[in-house]
Write an enzyme that holds these catalytic residues in place. Structure first.
Site, PDB file in Angstrom:
ATOM      1  N   TYR A   1      84.685  74.770  24.971  1.00  0.00           N
ATOM      2  CA  TYR A   1      85.718  74.876  26.006  1.00  0.00           C
ATOM      3  C   TYR A   1      85.214  74.315  27.340  1.00  0.00           C
ATOM      4  O   TYR A   1      85.882  73.487  27.978  1.00  0.00           O
ATOM      5  CB  TYR A   1      86.146  76.342  26.161  1.00  0.00           C
ATOM      6  CG  TYR A   1      86.958  76.624  27.393  1.00  0.00           C
ATOM      7  CD1 TYR A   1      88.275  76.176  27.518  1.00  0.00           C
ATOM      8  CD2 TYR A   1      86.414  77.348  28.460  1.00  0.00           C
ATOM      9  CE1 TYR A   1      89.016  76.429  28.655  1.00  0.00           C
ATOM     10  CE2 TYR A   1      87.155  77.613  29.603  1.00  0.00           C
ATOM     11  CZ  TYR A   1      88.452  77.148  29.699  1.00  0.00           C
ATOM     12  OH  TYR A   1      89.174  77.396  30.835  1.00  0.00           O
TER      13      TYR A   1
ATOM     14  N   LYS B   1      86.554  70.977  29.544  1.00  0.00           N
ATOM     15  CA  LYS B   1      87.010  71.065  30.935  1.00  0.00           C
ATOM     16  C   LYS B   1      86.172  70.156  31.840  1.00  0.00           C
ATOM     17  O   LYS B   1      86.702  69.556  32.780  1.00  0.00           O
ATOM     18  CB  LYS B   1      86.961  72.516  31.420  1.00  0.00           C
ATOM     19  CG  LYS B   1      87.912  73.462  30.699  1.00  0.00           C
ATOM     20  CD  LYS B   1      89.377  73.133  30.940  1.00  0.00           C
ATOM     21  CE  LYS B   1      89.857  73.609  32.279  1.00  0.00           C
ATOM     22  NZ  LYS B   1      91.316  73.392  32.478  1.00  0.00           N
TER      23      LYS B   1
END
Length: 282
Positions: free
Chosen positions: A126, A130
């Site tokens: 994750y 990002k």
């Protein structure tokens, strides 16, 4: 101003929607998975071109941190490639972009509040997605503001605060991690800051940090929820090692908010007051 907001039904999108009624001179278009699926890049571009916004508030994202470990390709499309598509459109059409990023771009081994120019080094899928999204925006040259935030909660959607209330109501004792440190973010406060920046005459592209003021652990957060809700459940602190998860979590991700305060003159509320405001709302 015509403002396109992605992630309409998420915590942040819902808070922006609630506040949007105060901006009567603006036209807000809220889109979610049904109107603009972030894993469909052709649709992302088509929707943006059709709406032709002056500003994109990019609040939609893949945020299931543990599940992301087994869905790396999908996560990359949503958190990186879709963001790149928005940034490239904004650059080509001379429009503005506000993108929401995360403390998870950092490794989480600092012992002092993280400034915007701190080196990023994500420790999970994750966080990496990002980080790539941020890099795509910067590479595009778009007139964009990236706001990194952390530990988001709201009266809308599912989050830590609501989970704690449910567990503490149902159980006599719960265990909460006490060795991960940061500061929570009431999505209502973040939404207010985003809209203030969108309408500020001081627009300055770049990366900024925003969370509520204070430095706490998840355990401290849980205890405060217990006290404010006057619940009887015993809250026991545990270590990260005692609660293994698919994705690693940063142990220290407190964000330094000096830059956003100095640049835009925004107020950053203290975490416990914001928590109290949210609990009063629900």
């Amino acid at each position: 101003m015509k403002i396109l907001v992605t992630g309409a039904s998420g915590q942040l999108g819902s808070e922006i929607k609630e506040l949007s009624v105060n901006y009567t001179d603006d036209t807000f278009i809220f889109v979610d998975r049904e109107e603009m699926a972030l894993d469909n890049l052709t649709q992302v571009l088509s929707v943006i071109e059709t709406i032709d916004p002056d500003l994109i508030i990019s609040g939609g994202a893949y945020t299931a941190v543990d599940k992301a470990e087994s869905e790396a390709e999908l996560v990359d499309v949503i958190n990186h490639q879709a963001v790149a598509t928005m940034a490239q459109w904004a650059k080509q059409n001379n429009r503005k972009l506000i993108h929401i990023s995360t403390d998870y771009v950092f490794q989480g081994i600092s012992s002092t509040a993280l400034k915007e120019d701190e080196p990023t080094n994500p420790i999970n899928v994750y966080g990496l997605s990002k980080q790539k999204g941020e890099e795509a925006i910067i590479t595009s040259g778009a007139d964009a503001i990236i706001i990194r935030t952390a530990w988001v909660y709201s009266s809308y959607g599912a989050n830590f605060v609501k989970t704690m209330i449910r567990l503490m109501t149902d159980r006599e004792e719960i265990s909460v991690i006490g060795d991960q440190v940061g500061s929570p973010t009431y999505a209502h406060d973040l939404a207010q800051v985003i809209l203030e920046i969108a309408h500020s005459e001081k627009w300055a592209k770049g990366i900024y940090h925003f969370s509520n003021e204070g430095e706490i652990s998840w355990y401290d957060f849980a205890v405060a929820i217990k006290e404010l809700k006057n619940l009887a459940c015993h809250v026991r602190p545990i270590t990260t090692a005692e609660y293994p998860t698919a994705a690693k979590r940063p142990s220290y991700s407190l964000l330094d908010k000096t830059k956003i305060k100095q640049t835009f003159g925004v107020a950053v509320p203290e975490w416990k007051q914001s928590l109290s405001n949210m609990l009063a709302k629900i």
